[in-house]
Scaffold this motif. Structure first.
Motif, short mmCIF file in Angstrom:
data_model
loop_
_atom_site.label_atom_id
_atom_site.label_comp_id
_atom_site.label_asym_id
_atom_site.label_seq_id
_atom_site.Cartn_x
_atom_site.Cartn_y
_atom_site.Cartn_z
N ARG A 191 29.54 -106.78 18.80
CA ARG A 191 29.38 -106.22 17.45
C ARG A 191 28.01 -106.58 16.87
N GLN A 248 25.50 -104.39 18.51
CA GLN A 248 25.63 -103.03 17.99
C GLN A 248 24.96 -102.90 16.63
N MET A 275 30.66 -98.22 12.27
CA MET A 275 31.41 -99.39 12.75
C MET A 275 32.80 -99.49 12.12
#
Length: 170
Positions: free
Chosen positions: A119, A122, A141
């Motif tokens: 995450r 990302q 997200m």
């Protein structure tokens, strides 16, 4: 047979004035005139074909001055080329060292980027690589605005920590 001393005395001033029409470099003109008379003396056996010796002197002087100009231009060009080549080699060495340093740094950053959570990777990718705004990242997200800001802050803090580890190596 030519009387060189009389020919020289009779023509030196007019030849000098003629040379001044091409350049203001008095020493170069004197050198060129002397070169013309030296050439004339060394080739005196072949001067039987020359009809007008004074015309021959003027043409020879003009050609000699032109040769000198071409030689000086070539010397300047070579000097410029030598300096350019030296600078180019120095720049190339500097550039190669810079590229090597950047490659090492990029490899280190990639290694530390891989240590982030999926995450965190990302969010860094979306924000810095794709240049997305926080609102877009929220939608992509599926998290709220404050969570995106918190995740970004933790990701950057962790990368700064890794950068502090590699800073002494760079």
């Amino acid at each position: 047979m030519i009387d060189f001393s009389n020919l020289y005395d009779k023509n030196i001033d007019p030849l000098f004035a003629f040379g001044m029409k091409f350049t203001s470099d008095r020493e170069m003109i004197k050198d060129c005139i002397h070169d013309v008379f030296v050439k004339l003396f060394t080739k005196r056996d072949h001067l039987d074909n020359v009809g007008n010796i004074e015309s021959y002197l003027y043409i020879s002087l003009r050609n000699r001055i032109n040769d000198e100009f071409r030689r000086n231009v070539r010397l300047c060009d070579n000097e410029i080329n030598d300096n350019s080549m030296r600078e180019m080699a120095e720049n190339e060495a500097h550039h190669a060292a810079y590229i090597e340093k950047q490659t090492t740094l990029s490899a280190s950053i990639a290694k530390y980027f891989d240590r982030l959570s999926p995450r965190q990777r990302q969010i860094i990718h979306l924000y810095y690589m794709e240049q997305r705004k926080y609102d877009d990242i929220c939608q992509i997200m599926g998290i709220n605005y404050q969570s995106v800001r918190n995740l970004m802050h933790r990701s950057i803090s962790r990368l700064r920590g890794y950068a502090a580890e590699i800073q002494p190596a760079v």
